[in-house]
Design a protein around this motif. Sequence first.
Motif, PDB file in Angstrom:
ATOM      1  N   THR A 112      -0.595 113.077 -28.696  1.00 39.61           N
ATOM      2  CA  THR A 112      -0.720 112.578 -30.863  1.00 39.61           C
ATOM      3  C   THR A 112      -0.903 113.082 -31.022  1.00 39.61           C
ATOM      4  O   THR A 112      -1.037 112.772 -32.889  1.00 39.61           O
ATOM      5  N   GLY A 113      -1.864 114.118 -30.947  1.00 45.60           N
ATOM      6  CA  GLY A 113      -2.212 115.429 -32.209  1.00 45.60           C
ATOM      7  C   GLY A 113      -3.285 114.811 -32.500  1.00 45.60           C
ATOM      8  O   GLY A 113      -4.559 115.118 -33.293  1.00 45.60           O
ATOM      9  N   GLN A 114      -4.034 113.396 -32.015  1.00 39.52           N
ATOM     10  CA  GLN A 114      -5.536 113.115 -32.598  1.00 39.52           C
ATOM     11  C   GLN A 114      -6.401 113.600 -32.009  1.00 39.52           C
ATOM     12  O   GLN A 114      -6.164 114.002 -30.369  1.00 39.52           O
ATOM     13  N   ILE A 115      -7.735 114.374 -33.147  1.00 38.63           N
ATOM     14  CA  ILE A 115      -8.528 114.933 -32.607  1.00 38.63           C
ATOM     15  C   ILE A 115      -9.368 114.062 -32.634  1.00 38.63           C
ATOM     16  O   ILE A 115     -10.318 113.961 -33.462  1.00 38.63           O
ATOM     17  N   PHE A 116     -11.346 114.629 -31.627  1.00 41.00           N
ATOM     18  CA  PHE A 116     -11.874 113.482 -31.393  1.00 41.00           C
ATOM     19  C   PHE A 116     -13.341 114.345 -31.919  1.00 41.00           C
ATOM     20  O   PHE A 116     -13.660 115.885 -30.545  1.00 41.00           O
ATOM     21  N   GLY A 117     -14.258 113.913 -32.698  1.00 44.81           N
ATOM     22  CA  GLY A 117     -14.662 115.468 -33.062  1.00 44.81           C
ATOM     23  C   GLY A 117     -15.702 114.872 -32.176  1.00 44.81           C
ATOM     24  O   GLY A 117     -16.267 113.760 -31.414  1.00 44.81           O
ATOM     25  N   SER A 118     -17.332 115.767 -32.745  1.00 41.26           N
ATOM     26  CA  SER A 118     -18.167 115.941 -31.741  1.00 41.26           C
ATOM     27  C   SER A 118     -19.096 114.578 -31.187  1.00 41.26           C
ATOM     28  O   SER A 118     -19.357 113.961 -30.290  1.00 41.26           O
ATOM     29  N   TRP A 119     -19.227 114.150 -32.714  1.00 40.71           N
ATOM     30  CA  TRP A 119     -20.064 112.607 -32.396  1.00 40.71           C
ATOM     31  C   TRP A 119     -20.184 111.595 -32.068  1.00 40.71           C
ATOM     32  O   TRP A 119     -20.510 110.719 -31.118  1.00 40.71           O
ATOM     33  N   GLN A 120     -18.261 111.339 -32.443  1.00 42.65           N
ATOM     34  CA  GLN A 120     -17.505 110.336 -31.681  1.00 42.65           C
ATOM     35  C   GLN A 120     -17.844 110.128 -29.892  1.00 42.65           C
ATOM     36  O   GLN A 120     -17.742 109.555 -29.480  1.00 42.65           O
ATOM     37  N   VAL A 121     -17.432 112.173 -29.604  1.00 42.36           N
ATOM     38  CA  VAL A 121     -17.672 111.952 -27.954  1.00 42.36           C
ATOM     39  C   VAL A 121     -19.073 111.586 -27.210  1.00 42.36           C
ATOM     40  O   VAL A 121     -19.275 110.856 -27.065  1.00 42.36           O
ATOM     41  N   PRO A 135     -16.226 105.058 -33.340  1.00 43.94           N
ATOM     42  CA  PRO A 135     -15.127 105.184 -33.120  1.00 43.94           C
ATOM     43  C   PRO A 135     -14.889 104.572 -31.938  1.00 43.94           C
ATOM     44  O   PRO A 135     -15.778 106.191 -31.809  1.00 43.94           O
ATOM     45  N   ASP A 136     -13.722 103.997 -31.393  1.00 45.89           N
ATOM     46  CA  ASP A 136     -14.033 103.918 -30.148  1.00 45.89           C
ATOM     47  C   ASP A 136     -12.973 104.787 -29.763  1.00 45.89           C
ATOM     48  O   ASP A 136     -11.925 105.342 -29.974  1.00 45.89           O
ATOM     49  N   ILE A 137     -12.809 106.237 -28.396  1.00 42.08           N
ATOM     50  CA  ILE A 137     -12.123 107.189 -28.268  1.00 42.08           C
ATOM     51  C   ILE A 137     -11.002 106.339 -28.081  1.00 42.08           C
ATOM     52  O   ILE A 137      -9.699 106.209 -27.688  1.00 42.08           O
ATOM     53  N   LEU A 138     -11.142 105.446 -26.641  1.00 43.10           N
ATOM     54  CA  LEU A 138     -10.099 104.469 -26.037  1.00 43.10           C
ATOM     55  C   LEU A 138     -10.456 102.982 -27.176  1.00 43.10           C
ATOM     56  O   LEU A 138     -11.740 102.316 -26.799  1.00 43.10           O
ATOM     57  N   GLY A 139      -9.186 102.026 -26.943  1.00 44.41           N
ATOM     58  CA  GLY A 139      -9.030 100.881 -27.966  1.00 44.41           C
ATOM     59  C   GLY A 139     -10.663  99.977 -27.068  1.00 44.41           C
ATOM     60  O   GLY A 139     -10.746  98.828 -27.213  1.00 44.41           O
TER      61      GLY A 139
END
Length: 366
Positions: A112-121, A135-139
């Motif tokens: 999907t091209g979606q990128i997750f930032g370090s803080w989000q992870v 935000p949740d990585i998975l809904g």
Amino acid sequence: MTEARPKHRLDHIDGLRGLAAFAVLLGHWAEYVGHVTPFRPLGELLTGAFREYFSTGRLGIVAFFCISGFVIPFSFSGPAPIGKFVISRFFRLYPAYWASILLAIVVIPLFTGQIFGSWQVIANLTMVQMLLRAPDILGVYWTLFIELIFYGICLVAFAGRLLHNPRFNLAMMALFLTLALAMGGYRWINPQSDLPVGLPTYLAAMHFGTIARICVLERDPFACRIFWPSALILAAATTTANTLAYLHAKNELVGWVAANTGYLGGLALFLLCALKRWFGGALFAWFGLISYSLYLFHPIFLHMFVGLWPTMPWLVSLAVLTPMLFLGSIGTAALVQRYVEAPSIAIGRAFDQRYRDWISRRAQNA
């Protein structure tokens, strides 16, 4: 290596857990296909059935939460019960959860091209990312946060010797339903509000699940007297709160009818399971065994589904990607249960034994 199934396990409860996970998977598939298919009759059928009139995702989530109320408060046992509870819950939830995060941050960007930032992870690793405003990585992760809230309530109630008290659970259910009604009323006046009306209704379902356990298995007279009135109050108050919140809302993924029928459907399935012991048998039990991983990992395959859908004619996409979503999710869940969940649970039991031995030595030396 597979987790041994104790003889006292409630196989019908495990079976409902498996059915609930599959219902969530089915609902997510139908909602996406209904949204993107260019064949309008199919799109209208799926969107109407699953988004406007009956949410199988809502059904599965409500069934999950009722099951948690039926099972979790009775996990406190043996010496050092609070420590045992914390250790067992940690090793039951977090290793598979972390595995889903790892696979998600590797696979989802590819499709999907979606990128997750370090803080989000980093925030998601805690399972309380909602509090950290990440935000949740998975809904599906938002439901785990509600589960943790219930665990916290259970810890406090156990310390206060209230956890198995039907009056306490009735009071907590009433408290959360009152909060849901107040939030629903506010959203009726302010349709753009995003107050999470579902959160208190789900916590109320958990406390109802505990009342059901105290009545059905422990045969407590008071719990049995309030069982059906509690079920009716839960159904009526939740339906009212959902209707107030969702009838005019423009920011919800499901319509107000689907929100209500899904909730009531999940409650009905739980009642049939608890009272009539429906959903027993080997197939249901196996789906129950892999249900947690199926719930966690199917959104990754859904992202793959979404990324690959536009690359083929829609009919080919439907025929090829639907088996990929369902079989891939189920197969991955089975592997994760075998190679992550079961070993982690075994490690947790060994860790708990060492903890209890340490407590015992301290008591002897005191």
